[in-house]
Design a protein around this motif. Structure first.
Motif, PDB file in Angstrom:
ATOM      1  N   GLU A   1       0.826  -1.209   0.000  1.00 24.49           N
ATOM      2  CA  GLU A   1       0.000   0.000   0.000  1.00 24.49           C
ATOM      3  C   GLU A   1       0.858   1.255   0.000  1.00 24.49           C
ATOM      4  OE1 GLU A   1      -3.107   0.427   2.774  1.00 24.49           O
ATOM      5  OE2 GLU A   1      -4.167  -1.383   2.149  1.00 24.49           O
ATOM      6  N   SER A   2       1.985   1.196   0.673  1.00 28.78           N
ATOM      7  CA  SER A   2       2.839   2.384   0.740  1.00 28.78           C
ATOM      8  C   SER A   2       3.431   2.724  -0.620  1.00 28.78           C
ATOM      9  CB  SER A   2       3.965   2.182   1.759  1.00 28.78           C
ATOM     10  OG  SER A   2       4.911   1.242   1.293  1.00 28.78           O
ATOM     11  N   ARG A   3       3.484   1.755  -1.502  1.00 31.33           N
ATOM     12  CA  ARG A   3       3.923   2.020  -2.875  1.00 31.33           C
ATOM     13  C   ARG A   3       2.746   2.369  -3.774  1.00 31.33           C
ATOM     14  NH1 ARG A   3       7.338  -2.548  -1.651  1.00 31.33           N
ATOM     15  NH2 ARG A   3       5.855  -3.937  -2.692  1.00 31.33           N
ATOM     16  N   MET A   4       1.593   2.656  -3.147  1.00 38.03           N
ATOM     17  CA  MET A   4       0.393   3.093  -3.855  1.00 38.03           C
ATOM     18  C   MET A   4      -0.154   2.036  -4.812  1.00 38.03           C
ATOM     19  SD  MET A   4       0.332   6.022  -2.446  1.00 38.03           S
ATOM     20  CE  MET A   4      -1.006   6.828  -3.256  1.00 38.03           C
ATOM     21  N   LEU A   5       0.224   0.766  -4.562  1.00 35.68           N
ATOM     22  CA  LEU A   5      -0.270  -0.315  -5.415  1.00 35.68           C
ATOM     23  C   LEU A   5      -0.063   0.010  -6.889  1.00 35.68           C
ATOM     24  CD1 LEU A   5      -3.570  -1.182  -3.526  1.00 35.68           C
ATOM     25  CD2 LEU A   5      -1.353  -2.264  -3.307  1.00 35.68           C
ATOM     26  N   ALA A   6       1.108   0.572  -7.200  1.00 33.16           N
ATOM     27  CA  ALA A   6       1.373   1.063  -8.554  1.00 33.16           C
ATOM     28  C   ALA A   6       1.259  -0.029  -9.606  1.00 33.16           C
ATOM     29  CB  ALA A   6       2.767   1.684  -8.609  1.00 33.16           C
ATOM     30  N   GLU A   7       1.542  -1.278  -9.209  1.00 33.41           N
ATOM     31  CA  GLU A   7       1.535  -2.320 -10.220  1.00 33.41           C
ATOM     32  C   GLU A   7       0.131  -2.606 -10.765  1.00 33.41           C
ATOM     33  OE1 GLU A   7       1.225  -4.218  -6.143  1.00 33.41           O
ATOM     34  OE2 GLU A   7       2.362  -2.636  -7.113  1.00 33.41           O
ATOM     35  N   GLU A   8      -0.922  -2.095 -10.108  1.00 36.04           N
ATOM     36  CA  GLU A   8      -2.271  -2.369 -10.563  1.00 36.04           C
ATOM     37  C   GLU A   8      -2.763  -1.342 -11.583  1.00 36.04           C
ATOM     38  OE1 GLU A   8      -5.015  -2.867  -7.403  1.00 36.04           O
ATOM     39  OE2 GLU A   8      -3.907  -4.494  -6.445  1.00 36.04           O
ATOM     40  N   PHE A   9      -2.004  -0.308 -11.855  1.00 43.27           N
ATOM     41  CA  PHE A   9      -2.482   0.765 -12.705  1.00 43.27           C
ATOM     42  C   PHE A   9      -1.536   0.973 -13.882  1.00 43.27           C
ATOM     43  CE2 PHE A   9      -3.869   1.690  -8.366  1.00 43.27           C
ATOM     44  CZ  PHE A   9      -5.234   1.782  -8.558  1.00 43.27           C
ATOM     45  N   SER A  10      -2.103   1.457 -14.972  1.00 44.25           N
ATOM     46  CA  SER A  10      -1.274   1.829 -16.105  1.00 44.25           C
ATOM     47  C   SER A  10      -0.376   2.994 -15.705  1.00 44.25           C
ATOM     48  CB  SER A  10      -2.155   2.241 -17.290  1.00 44.25           C
ATOM     49  OG  SER A  10      -2.831   3.455 -16.990  1.00 44.25           O
ATOM     50  N   LEU A  11       0.687   3.191 -16.476  1.00 46.01           N
ATOM     51  CA  LEU A  11       1.584   4.302 -16.185  1.00 46.01           C
ATOM     52  C   LEU A  11       0.844   5.631 -16.321  1.00 46.01           C
ATOM     53  CD1 LEU A  11       4.434   5.278 -15.513  1.00 46.01           C
ATOM     54  CD2 LEU A  11       4.915   5.304 -17.969  1.00 46.01           C
ATOM     55  N   ALA A  12      -0.034   5.743 -17.322  1.00 41.34           N
ATOM     56  CA  ALA A  12      -0.797   6.988 -17.507  1.00 41.34           C
ATOM     57  C   ALA A  12      -1.644   7.296 -16.281  1.00 41.34           C
ATOM     58  CB  ALA A  12      -1.681   6.878 -18.743  1.00 41.34           C
ATOM     59  N   GLU A  13      -2.257   6.262 -15.691  1.00 45.31           N
ATOM     60  CA  GLU A  13      -3.081   6.474 -14.496  1.00 45.31           C
ATOM     61  C   GLU A  13      -2.209   6.891 -13.324  1.00 45.31           C
ATOM     62  OE1 GLU A  13      -6.137   6.627 -11.653  1.00 45.31           O
ATOM     63  OE2 GLU A  13      -6.098   6.821 -13.827  1.00 45.31           O
ATOM     64  N   ARG A  14      -1.039   6.273 -13.190  1.00 39.88           N
ATOM     65  CA  ARG A  14      -0.153   6.620 -12.082  1.00 39.88           C
ATOM     66  C   ARG A  14       0.351   8.053 -12.224  1.00 39.88           C
ATOM     67  NH1 ARG A  14       3.812   1.822 -12.984  1.00 39.88           N
ATOM     68  NH2 ARG A  14       5.122   2.880 -11.451  1.00 39.88           N
ATOM     69  N   VAL A  15       0.701   8.465 -13.450  1.00 42.67           N
ATOM     70  CA  VAL A  15       1.128   9.846 -13.681  1.00 42.67           C
ATOM     71  C   VAL A  15      -0.010  10.807 -13.362  1.00 42.67           C
ATOM     72  CG1 VAL A  15       1.796  11.511 -15.458  1.00 42.67           C
ATOM     73  CG2 VAL A  15       2.882   9.260 -15.398  1.00 42.67           C
ATOM     74  N   THR A  16      -1.229  10.474 -13.797  1.00 45.74           N
ATOM     75  CA  THR A  16      -2.388  11.332 -13.539  1.00 45.74           C
ATOM     76  C   THR A  16      -2.612  11.503 -12.048  1.00 45.74           C
ATOM     77  OG1 THR A  16      -3.440  10.670 -15.617  1.00 45.74           O
ATOM     78  CG2 THR A  16      -4.864  11.612 -13.925  1.00 45.74           C
ATOM     79  N   ARG A  17      -2.473  10.423 -11.294  1.00 46.92           N
ATOM     80  CA  ARG A  17      -2.676  10.507  -9.839  1.00 46.92           C
ATOM     81  C   ARG A  17      -1.659  11.446  -9.201  1.00 46.92           C
ATOM     82  NH1 ARG A  17      -4.494   5.172  -6.825  1.00 46.92           N
ATOM     83  NH2 ARG A  17      -6.476   4.788  -7.852  1.00 46.92           N
ATOM     84  N   TRP A  18      -0.397  11.362  -9.624  1.00 48.71           N
ATOM     85  CA  TRP A  18       0.598  12.252  -9.034  1.00 48.71           C
ATOM     86  C   TRP A  18       0.381  13.690  -9.466  1.00 48.71           C
ATOM     87  CZ3 TRP A  18       2.352  10.861  -4.838  1.00 48.71           C
ATOM     88  CH2 TRP A  18       2.806   9.567  -4.584  1.00 48.71           C
ATOM     89  N   LEU A  19      -0.120  13.908 -10.685  1.00 49.47           N
ATOM     90  CA  LEU A  19      -0.435  15.270 -11.111  1.00 49.47           C
ATOM     91  C   LEU A  19      -1.545  15.869 -10.250  1.00 49.47           C
ATOM     92  CD1 LEU A  19      -0.323  14.826 -15.006  1.00 49.47           C
ATOM     93  CD2 LEU A  19       1.290  16.138 -13.606  1.00 49.47           C
ATOM     94  N   TRP A  20      -2.514  15.034  -9.877  1.00 47.69           N
ATOM     95  CA  TRP A  20      -3.592  15.500  -9.006  1.00 47.69           C
ATOM     96  C   TRP A  20      -3.114  15.742  -7.575  1.00 47.69           C
ATOM     97  CZ3 TRP A  20      -7.988  17.690  -9.947  1.00 47.69           C
ATOM     98  CH2 TRP A  20      -8.706  17.402 -11.102  1.00 47.69           C
ATOM     99  N   ALA A  21      -2.057  15.056  -7.175  1.00 49.01           N
ATOM    100  CA  ALA A  21      -1.644  15.092  -5.769  1.00 49.01           C
ATOM    101  C   ALA A  21      -0.953  16.384  -5.368  1.00 49.01           C
ATOM    102  CB  ALA A  21      -0.717  13.908  -5.470  1.00 49.01           C
ATOM    103  N   TYR A  22      -0.601  17.228  -6.324  1.00 45.00           N
ATOM    104  CA  TYR A  22       0.108  18.464  -5.991  1.00 45.00           C
ATOM    105  C   TYR A  22      -0.501  19.642  -6.737  1.00 45.00           C
ATOM    106  CZ  TYR A  22       3.714  15.592  -3.871  1.00 45.00           C
ATOM    107  OH  TYR A  22       4.374  14.707  -3.073  1.00 45.00           O
ATOM    108  N   THR A  23      -0.556  20.780  -6.057  1.00 38.86           N
ATOM    109  CA  THR A  23      -0.999  22.021  -6.674  1.00 38.86           C
ATOM    110  C   THR A  23       0.051  23.103  -6.384  1.00 38.86           C
ATOM    111  OG1 THR A  23      -3.274  21.412  -6.153  1.00 38.86           O
ATOM    112  CG2 THR A  23      -2.903  23.660  -6.879  1.00 38.86           C
TER     113      THR A  23
END
Length: 357
Positions: A248-270
């Protein structure tokens, strides 16, 4: 702390990255409905869909924005400290999810605390945490860097500090109670701010004296707490839950496409991270990031535009934000640059879009 004191464990719960689960738990704690929760989240620059994804990553600043909004929705105009202490019986180690289960099955209290600090991004905490002992007591202290979120006023930031420190302290007190199960009560509680005006009915409900105006937030327990065996200690279950917490601490990255993982990090910061910063977060090279996104039929620039467009629309729906403030929050150097970008996404200027929506 004197030279005779012994530090047992220390760490920082205020990690810059965490999941949305902690603030969802706080919203539930105060009985916020889904519509009000969604409104608070979008004002903090998050997408609506984040409410359905418990492992959605957010930044510490976004969590503090949400906490600041929660302080202004407290029931009965209570002070932040009273609101948190009043909720003591409704919080528990279950709010930590799988990390809480690992702590519950640890062999002793020190192992449980060390496990907690090994995965601070799963705690939703806001303070630096230290445990030490002297000859007679075991002490848990909490210190916090003053937030700088904008456009909060000084009194609002004071309330936010009180809320976060009280929440971390009360959560720790309840976690200890949940894993020890022996009726081990704190000897005293110290808080680094003045006693709130509505505190008079609160003190009688607590198991010990609370002293205000102290150097730092602190809970003191009998020194025997360190040696008490945990009734649910189970080495096999402990290792199992620690393994899940690692994933969980690695955000379960292996379950998501790279595009989804990038999108999540883009949302995580303003404002959102730059391409190289995203690559660092994902532990890959910038060139590899570009190449893999291309194979998925997208690019960093396209994903960034999608996030910025949705986030801009969320902010523009809120009349409290001027176009210049929206531009600043999204990371644009000048409002005209933001206006041109927004027009390229929607075919309308920000002001025109706001009038129509």
């Amino acid at each position: 702390m004197s030279t005779a004191d012994t530090v047992i464990v220390t760490g920082n719960l205020a990690t810059p990255r965490r999941t949305i689960m902690g603030v969802l738990g706080q919203c539930a704690l105060f009985g916020l409905n889904e519509a009000r929760t969604r409104d608070i989240f979008t004002r903090a620059g998050l997408p609506s869909r984040a409410l359905e994804e418990l492992d959605f990553p957010i930044s510490l600043d976004q969590e503090l924005d949400i906490c600041n909004a929660l302080v202004h929705t407290l029931p009965g105009q209570r002070s932040p400290v009273v609101a948190i202490f009043n909720a003591t019986d409704t919080v528990g180690i279950e709010m930590l999810g799988v990390l809480g289960m690992a702590m519950r099955h640890a062999g002793n209290a020190v192992e449980a605390l060390t496990t907690c600090l090994s995965f601070p991004q799963l705690t939703g905490g806001h303070s630096r945490f230290r445990v030490w002992r002297d000859a007679e007591q075991l002490l848990f202290s909490f210190t916090m860097t003053r937030p700088t979120i904008r456009p909060a006023t000084k009194p609002e930031l004071d309330d936010l500090m009180q809320y976060c420190l009280a929440l971390d302290l009360v959560m720790s007190m309840r976690n200890i109670d949940c894993i020890v199960k022996s009726g081990c009560q704190p000897l005293r509680i110290a808080l680094p701010f003045q006693q709130p005006e509505d505190w008079h009915d609160m003190q009688v409900q607590l198991p010990c004296q609370v002293d205000f105006g102290q150097p730092e937030a602190c809970i003191a327990y009998p020194v025997d707490l360190e040696r008490l065996p945990l009734p649910d200690a189970n080495p096999l279950l402990f290792r199992s839950y620690v393994s899940i917490a690692q994933k969980e601490s690695r955000m379960l990255a292996e379950e998501f496409s790279l595009a989804e993982r990038v999108t999540r990090w883009l949302w995580a910061y303003t404002p959102p991270p730059k391409r190289g910063e995203i690559a660092t977060l994902l532990a890959i090279s910038e060139r590899n990031l570009t190449r893999r996104l291309r194979r998925e039929g997208t690019s960093y620039s396209r994903l960034l535009a999608q996030v910025q467009e949705e986030r801009a629309k969320n902010f523009l729906r809120d009349p409290a934000y001027t176009v210049a403030q929206v531009s600043e929050r999204l990371g644009y150097a000048e409002p005209p640059v933001f206006s041109r970008a927004f027009s390229s996404w929607t075919g309308q200027s920000p002001n025109r879009w706001r009038k129509l929506h």
